[in-house]
Design an enzyme around this catalytic site. Sequence first.
Site, PDB file in Angstrom:
ATOM      1  N   ARG A   1      11.295  -1.056   7.464  1.00 54.30           N
ATOM      2  CA  ARG A   1      12.050  -1.986   8.296  1.00 54.30           C
ATOM      3  C   ARG A   1      13.395  -2.305   7.640  1.00 54.30           C
ATOM      4  NH1 ARG A   1       8.450  -7.077   8.957  1.00 54.30           N
ATOM      5  NH2 ARG A   1       8.400  -6.492   6.774  1.00 54.30           N
ATOM      6  N   ARG A   2      13.378  -2.441   6.298  1.00 53.48           N
ATOM      7  CA  ARG A   2      14.590  -2.849   5.561  1.00 53.48           C
ATOM      8  C   ARG A   2      15.063  -1.685   4.681  1.00 53.48           C
ATOM      9  NH1 ARG A   2      12.005  -7.559   2.434  1.00 53.48           N
ATOM     10  NH2 ARG A   2      10.300  -6.090   2.576  1.00 53.48           N
TER      11      ARG A   2
ATOM     12  N   GLY B   1      -0.807  -9.335  -3.790  1.00 55.05           N
ATOM     13  CA  GLY B   1      -0.746  -8.292  -2.754  1.00 55.05           C
ATOM     14  C   GLY B   1      -2.032  -8.110  -1.985  1.00 55.05           C
TER      15      GLY B   1
ATOM     16  N   GLU C   1     -10.415   5.377   5.992  1.00 56.87           N
ATOM     17  CA  GLU C   1     -11.273   4.834   4.926  1.00 56.87           C
ATOM     18  C   GLU C   1     -10.721   3.523   4.371  1.00 56.87           C
ATOM     19  OE1 GLU C   1     -14.375   6.339   3.431  1.00 56.87           O
ATOM     20  OE2 GLU C   1     -14.253   4.176   3.122  1.00 56.87           O
TER      21      GLU C   1
ATOM     22  N   ILE D   1     -13.279   1.107  -1.727  1.00 56.71           N
ATOM     23  CA  ILE D   1     -14.702   1.492  -1.701  1.00 56.71           C
ATOM     24  C   ILE D   1     -14.959   2.590  -0.666  1.00 56.71           C
ATOM     25  CG2 ILE D   1     -17.069   0.659  -1.402  1.00 56.71           C
ATOM     26  CD1 ILE D   1     -16.051  -2.168  -1.942  1.00 56.71           C
TER      27      ILE D   1
ATOM     28  N   LYS E   1      -6.899  -1.963  10.023  1.00 59.21           N
ATOM     29  CA  LYS E   1      -8.154  -2.414  10.646  1.00 59.21           C
ATOM     30  C   LYS E   1      -7.923  -3.215  11.905  1.00 59.21           C
ATOM     31  CE  LYS E   1      -6.770  -4.900   7.090  1.00 59.21           C
ATOM     32  NZ  LYS E   1      -6.814  -4.966   5.643  1.00 59.21           N
TER      33      LYS E   1
ATOM     34  N   VAL F   1       0.834  -1.206   0.000  1.00 56.76           N
ATOM     35  CA  VAL F   1       0.000   0.000   0.000  1.00 56.76           C
ATOM     36  C   VAL F   1       0.873   1.261   0.000  1.00 56.76           C
ATOM     37  CG1 VAL F   1      -1.789   1.286   1.247  1.00 56.76           C
ATOM     38  CG2 VAL F   1      -1.868  -1.213   1.200  1.00 56.76           C
TER      39      VAL F   1
ATOM     40  N   LYS G   1     -12.905  -5.627  10.344  1.00 55.71           N
ATOM     41  CA  LYS G   1     -13.670  -4.662   9.538  1.00 55.71           C
ATOM     42  C   LYS G   1     -15.127  -4.614  10.016  1.00 55.71           C
ATOM     43  CE  LYS G   1     -10.686  -5.418   5.568  1.00 55.71           C
ATOM     44  NZ  LYS G   1     -10.407  -6.326   4.447  1.00 55.71           N
TER      45      LYS G   1
ATOM     46  N   ASP H   1      -9.479 -10.734   9.715  1.00 53.09           N
ATOM     47  CA  ASP H   1      -9.472  -9.452   9.000  1.00 53.09           C
ATOM     48  C   ASP H   1     -10.905  -8.967   8.764  1.00 53.09           C
ATOM     49  OD1 ASP H   1      -7.898  -7.482   7.124  1.00 53.09           O
ATOM     50  OD2 ASP H   1      -9.552  -8.247   5.918  1.00 53.09           O
TER      51      ASP H   1
END
Length: 434
Positions: free
Chosen positions: A48-49, A189, A131, A138, A107, A17, A207, A203
């Site tokens: 991190r890397r 992804g 969002e 969406i 989330k 993302v 949400k 997950d």
Amino acid sequence: MMRTRPLKVALLGCGVVGSEVARIMTTHADDLTARIGAPVELAGVAVRRPSKVREGIDPALITTDATALLKRGDIDVAIEVIGGIEPARTLITTAFEHGISVVSANKALLAQDGAALHAAAEQYGLDLYYEAAVAGAIPLVRPMRESLAGDKINRVMGIVNGTTNFILDKMDSTGAGYQEALDEATALGYAEADPTADVEGYDAAAKAAILAGIAFHTRVRLDDVYREGMTEVSAADFASAKRMGCTIKLLAILERAADGESVTARVHPAMIPLSHPLASVREAYNAVFVEAEAAGRLMFYGPGAGGSPTASAVLGDLVAVCRNKLAEATGPGESAYTQLPVSPMGDVVTRYHISLDVADKPGVLAQVATTFAEHGVSIDTVRQQGRPDGVGNEASLVVVTHRAPDASLSGTVEALRKLDTVRGVASIMRVEGE
Ligand code: NDP
Ligand code: HSE
């Protein structure tokens, strides 16, 4: 009046993302400036890397010290796209303590600690926007929080996890195996860093908790959401669903009780009729029905996962938060004034599809039917067939019930398991959307 001094953005995380957020911020810089009324500048990128090659990002912006980036004194907005609970939670809190508004796609964190994070944002007079945390691209959080703020939402039902929809769709339409489909979703992804969060329903449950809080103006945490993943859904379930004119989707369902005094929140696989709009939601797309008293039924549909779609939602929040900064205002915070209790799954009323392996001899059907009746569960249809694996003297019995409380169904199944003639309960699935 256009402000020339840029608003400075700290990007915390630059993975699937974050890298898309950085790309769009760069390629659409002029449009963002015009829409906000001031330039926005990517002032630092925490990862991190540090040695990983990141196309289009000035290496001078990369740091592994996210805390120092937030504390350096010139950041206006932080975008948290690291994920998980820590260090994301501490970083968001640090941002607020340093006068920085936050946009997050996290989330898991919001479902666990949303109330505390909202309180911190309010304490410091800052924004917390998220969002992207629900249903990818969406627009759903803002329409529910703002556009429907004058209405009363009674029910929300939808597909809110792209990975599992992708897997179920592949299993149904191409006969692909579970692992093969999961590997493809991960490569694209869509999946979380640990895909267990997707396939076991965590997950979607996170949400669901966020949406339930917004829909019913109450506090719903991850632990309040009943959750079943989709790892047990088999090719036999799909075949059975097809015979009923249905398919199988992992659904999030949030309901206000008829008396208005409580709510329920659940995530589980369910059969839905092929004629239902959710049945045609393919691949990693998400779709959510919102039923509101005055508005009626609304449907939100679009890409539910992936770097670019999710970045679209993040950038929408970034524009909103930057506009608020320039106006020296903040957007809406948490609304939890109704304080409605969340009822247990046993109170949920729905229909069931139960597949039993039984002895193929006289009286079995009557015994099974009696067990349902004793628990107050009314049968709609029964179908008996020889076992597809050809096991002698055994039959497969598929029972579809009328609507009944989940607690009654659990009692029925427990009693069925104790019958000598019932060799096993092959699957139990709820039937929704009729
Ligand atoms: P990734 O795993 O692809 O990216 C995570 C990023 O965070 C990486 O850049 C990683 O650094 C960085 N990171 C990890 N730990 C630290 C740390 N301690 N300090 C600084 N940076 C760190 O995740 P995604 O981009 O897929 O997801 C990010 C968030 O967005 C999650 O909350 C996820 O749930 C949410 N989301 C994701 C969607 C998707 O489709 N992927 C859709 C909607 C929401 P490095 O690059 O060096 O490894
Ligand atoms: N892993 C999540 C999904 C990402 O598949 O829906 C979007 O929130």
